[in-house]
Design an enzyme around this catalytic site. Structure first.
Site, mmCIF file in Angstrom:
data_model
loop_
_atom_site.group_PDB
_atom_site.id
_atom_site.type_symbol
_atom_site.label_atom_id
_atom_site.label_comp_id
_atom_site.label_asym_id
_atom_site.label_seq_id
_atom_site.Cartn_x
_atom_site.Cartn_y
_atom_site.Cartn_z
ATOM 1 N N LYS A 116 13.530 -16.302 53.379
ATOM 2 C CA LYS A 116 12.490 -16.416 54.398
ATOM 3 C C LYS A 116 13.054 -16.567 55.807
ATOM 4 O O LYS A 116 12.457 -16.112 56.778
ATOM 5 C CB LYS A 116 11.563 -17.584 54.065
ATOM 6 C CG LYS A 116 10.710 -17.364 52.827
ATOM 7 C CD LYS A 116 9.700 -18.489 52.660
ATOM 8 C CE LYS A 116 8.801 -18.236 51.464
ATOM 9 N NZ LYS A 116 9.525 -18.239 50.189
ATOM 10 N N GLU A 200 9.203 -25.471 59.098
ATOM 11 C CA GLU A 200 8.151 -24.879 59.922
ATOM 12 C C GLU A 200 7.250 -25.956 60.500
ATOM 13 O O GLU A 200 7.071 -27.027 59.886
ATOM 14 C CB GLU A 200 7.284 -23.919 59.093
ATOM 15 C CG GLU A 200 7.945 -22.612 58.742
ATOM 16 C CD GLU A 200 7.010 -21.697 57.969
ATOM 17 O OE1 GLU A 200 5.922 -22.170 57.570
ATOM 18 O OE2 GLU A 200 7.364 -20.542 57.748
ATOM 19 N N HIS A 235 -0.085 -27.119 47.484
ATOM 20 C CA HIS A 235 0.394 -25.914 48.161
ATOM 21 C C HIS A 235 0.330 -24.696 47.256
ATOM 22 O O HIS A 235 0.981 -23.684 47.525
ATOM 23 C CB HIS A 235 1.822 -26.102 48.692
ATOM 24 C CG HIS A 235 1.978 -27.242 49.636
ATOM 25 N ND1 HIS A 235 1.354 -27.291 50.859
ATOM 26 C CD2 HIS A 235 2.682 -28.407 49.525
ATOM 27 C CE1 HIS A 235 1.678 -28.418 51.465
ATOM 28 N NE2 HIS A 235 2.463 -29.118 50.676
ATOM 29 N N ARG A 292 6.022 -8.189 45.614
ATOM 30 C CA ARG A 292 5.536 -7.983 44.249
ATOM 31 C C ARG A 292 4.017 -7.973 44.270
ATOM 32 O O ARG A 292 3.393 -8.176 45.316
ATOM 33 C CB ARG A 292 6.007 -9.124 43.347
ATOM 34 C CG ARG A 292 5.637 -10.503 43.876
ATOM 35 C CD ARG A 292 6.012 -11.615 42.927
ATOM 36 N NE ARG A 292 5.912 -12.934 43.511
ATOM 37 C CZ ARG A 292 4.793 -13.631 43.680
ATOM 38 N NH1 ARG A 292 3.631 -13.100 43.321
ATOM 39 N NH2 ARG A 292 4.814 -14.845 44.201
#
Length: 670
Positions: A116, A200, A235, A292
């Site tokens: 990421k 983040e 999450h 995916r």
């Protein structure tokens, strides 16, 4: 078109791929672990091959074994589904080296988007807005903490190599950062084999919007509109819908164009999902790309009328995209609710056990059920606890929501705890009905969604009683027929007595509620009476299909009653009401867990032990971390005390209720 493909996955996605392949005239090979030998995807495929023991690392994550299975069976291609090896670039390269087609994107695209921190840097260069954060390669604790302080708490610690909520922690204070990083690293390494993290900025009340993209080998790339996946717990997504509520045509076009730009930036081929967060001002920010198919892809299929698995297969064969962007039409509204084996009352802890009773509503024009389990299957600690996806569609969202409520009312599960009642409460929640969702929705409305267990109505209680009484009579009748003298009056189950009525006293418990019923046998039924004075005449029969056909004071109805030992579940009026029949013999034999022990709330594997004998601990302190279904669960101290003994070591498997550690007895006068 391929003649045969191997499916390197399990559960509902494996079943889904098999259905599409069969429609296309393609033969399928299923692979399975020891835990899945009798699984539905194994039975549905044309061929099946064992690849290893139950743990995923020894079976579904064993790429070499899967490639060997393809060679043995003559498969030309491998479809990875989602999860496991679907986003593993090394596996994609190994498939190519073995002369097999990997039904997914190129390894380079998976690698570019898989990390990421690198993906975000790539998106910034491509002009796609990203969430502020640290995406660097330096991974020591000090660097990460310094980055978090610079970004400003609260922050999200996220696994760089994965998704699905695994390896993700929200951190509100600097003093909690180190523990969150350690836990996220362990979980990320376990789930993805990569413990790198990124940091983040945590956005307040964001919406999670993702865009389905497709690209072919001829330079074409399109999007199939967006999905709203904001309703999440831990999450992890639990309810998704398409299209996203409240997006303007301009926003829809802008976020779709950004997703296509992201796909083009990495030379993408096949199906992918570009995920964004939408802040309160309406601005969107890239967070990741899943290279995916997604669990929630059915809602996109419902609103576009396209089979995305078929698209994947055709593109892997070298065909161009079936449609251009201009020819794609967004029609109606679709909602998907994920039915999990988990207990919302215990923080959504996964629930393991045998599916004693499993019944889903019949599919139709407005309803689709995707499931990889069936009645009698065992939900184990080794894999995700998803039981089924309930997907509904109609011309608008209110109509689709009505279908969802009806479908949920027809779901019946006994044997494991599920989130069915929680989903039902969500589907009826006024804020959800209004589309007022964001990623904090579940936490904000926790009290209303959890609620209280369904209170036992007089009718439900009467049906439970009738089921017990009829079952006893049937058991007595069977015993009589097997005896030397089946016509002996001693085998009579009519309740006849020489002097007075025959009474049976039945005691039920539901939570803290206790109900006592006195049943008096009559010629063709029973008179039920409560100590408070209420009475009801009941009669009925147990049908061969397991249903109870009853007459309650002249009101005839059919219900499903499922008994598992002393637990009786009555499915009536769209709800399952559970009773516990008190058995005096069982109560006399039962013993309580000795005091001073901390027991496992679920089966799992011990991954960390934070204490040792002699340590003093405060209430709420983390003691042991268990891993179940690829997620970590921290077991905390229930009270102040001192650790006397730790009964397990790291790596041990424990059963639910096992004593993990013991506390020293409090000193006299303490």
């Amino acid at each position: 078109m391929f003649g045969k493909i191997l499916i390197a996955n399990r559960g509902e996605i494996a079943c889904r791929i098999i259905r599409t392949a069969r429609r296309l005239g393609i033969r399928t090979v299923a692979v399975y672990s020891d835990a899945d030998a009798a699984a539905p995807h194994v039975a549905a495929a044309d061929e099946a091959l064992r690849i290893g023991p139950a743990p995923a690392r020894e079976s579904y994550l064993n790429g070499a074994r899967i490639i060997e299975a393809a060679r043995q069976t003559g498969a030309e291609a491998i479809h990875p589904g989602y999860g496991f090896l679907a986003e593993n670039p090394d596996f994609a390269e190994a498939c190519a080296a073995a002369g097999l087609i990997f039904i997914g994107p190129p390894a380079e695209a998976i690698r570019a988007m898989g990390a990421k921190h690198e993906a975000k840097a790539l998106m910034e260069r491509a002009g796609v807005p990203v969430v502020p954060g640290y995406h660097g390669t330096v991974q020591d604790d000090g660097t990460l903490l310094a980055a978090a302080k610079e970004i400003g708490f609260p922050v999200l610690v996220k696994a760089s190599a994965g998704g699905g909520g695994k390896g993700m922690r929200r951190v509100d204070r600097a003093d909690a950062f180190a523990a969150a990083v350690a836990a996220a690293r362990r979980e990320a390494l376990s789930a993805f084999g990569d413990d790198r993290l990124l940091i983040e900025k945590y956005l307040s009340r964001p919406r999670h919007i993702e865009v389905q993209v497709f690209a072919d080998r001829h330079g074409n790339a399109i999007h199939l509109f967006e999905r709203d996946c904001s309703v999440q717990r831990r999450h992890q997504k639990v309810v998704e819908e398409a299209p996203a509520v409240g997006l303007t045509p301009g926003q829809r076009a802008e976020i779709g164009a950004a997703a296509v730009a992201a796909a083009r930036a990495v030379g993408y081929v096949g199906a992918g999902t570009v995920e964004f967060v939408l802040d309160e001002s309406g601005r969107f920010h890239f967070i990741e790309m899943n290279t995916r198919l997604q669990v929630e892809h059915p809602v996109t299929e419902m609103v576009t009328g396209q089979d995305l698995v078929e698209w994947q297969i055709r593109i892997a064969c070298g065909a161009p995209l079936p449609l251009t962007q201009e020819r794609l039409v967004l029609s109606g509204h679709a909602i998907e609710a994920r039915l999990y084996a988990e207990d919302p009352a215990r923080g959504f802890l996964p629930s393991m056990g045998r599916l004693v009773h499993f019944r889903m509503p019949a599919e139709g024009f407005n309803l689709r059920i995707d499931s990889g389990v069936r009645q009698g299957d065992v939900v184990s600690i080794h894999y995700d606890s998803l039981l089924a996806k309930i997907i509904v569609w109609d011309e608008n969202r209110p109509a689709a929501l009505r279908h969802l409520r009806t479908a949920l009312a027809s779901c019946q599960v006994v044997g494991v705890a599920t989130n069915l009642d929680w989903l039902t409460a969500l589907a009826h929640h006024p804020a959800f009905a209004a589309g007022a969702v964001d990623t904090g929705f579940v936490e904000r409305h926790e009290a209303e969604l959890s609620g209280l267990p369904t209170q036992p109505s007089d009718r439900a209680l009467a049906l439970a009683c009738l089921h017990v009484l009829l079952s006893r009579a049937a058991t007595a009748g069977d015993a009589a027929m097997r005896s030397a003298d089946p016509w002996s009056p001693w085998w009579s189950a009519t309740g006849w007595r020489l002097n007075g009525d025959a009474e049976s006293v039945l005691r039920f418990r539901q939570g803290t509620t206790e109900r006592t019923v006195i049943a008096v046998a009559q010629e063709d039924g029973f008179r039920l009476a409560s100590p408070e004075g209420g009475q009801m005449i009941v009669r009925g029969e147990l049908a061969a299909d397991g249903e109870l056909r009853a007459d309650l004071d002249g009101r005839r109805l059919t219900a499903r009653v499922v008994r598992q030992q002393n637990e009786i579940t009555v499915f009536l009026d769209g709800a399952g009401v559970r009773f516990e029949l008190e058995d005096p013999l069982a109560l006399a034999a039962s013993t309580e867990v000795p005091p001073g022990r901390l027991t496992a709330p679920m089966p799992g594997r011990v991954v960390e032990i934070m204490v040792k004998p002699g340590d003093a601990v405060k209430r709420g302190a983390a003691l042991i971390v268990l891993e179940a279904m690829k997620m970590e669960h921290t077991i905390a101290a229930p009270a102040d005390g001192a650790v006397a003994a730790v009964h397990y070591t790291i790596g041990d498997l424990v059963e639910e209720g096992a004593a993990l550690l013991s506390f020293a007895a409090p000193e006299a006068g303490a």
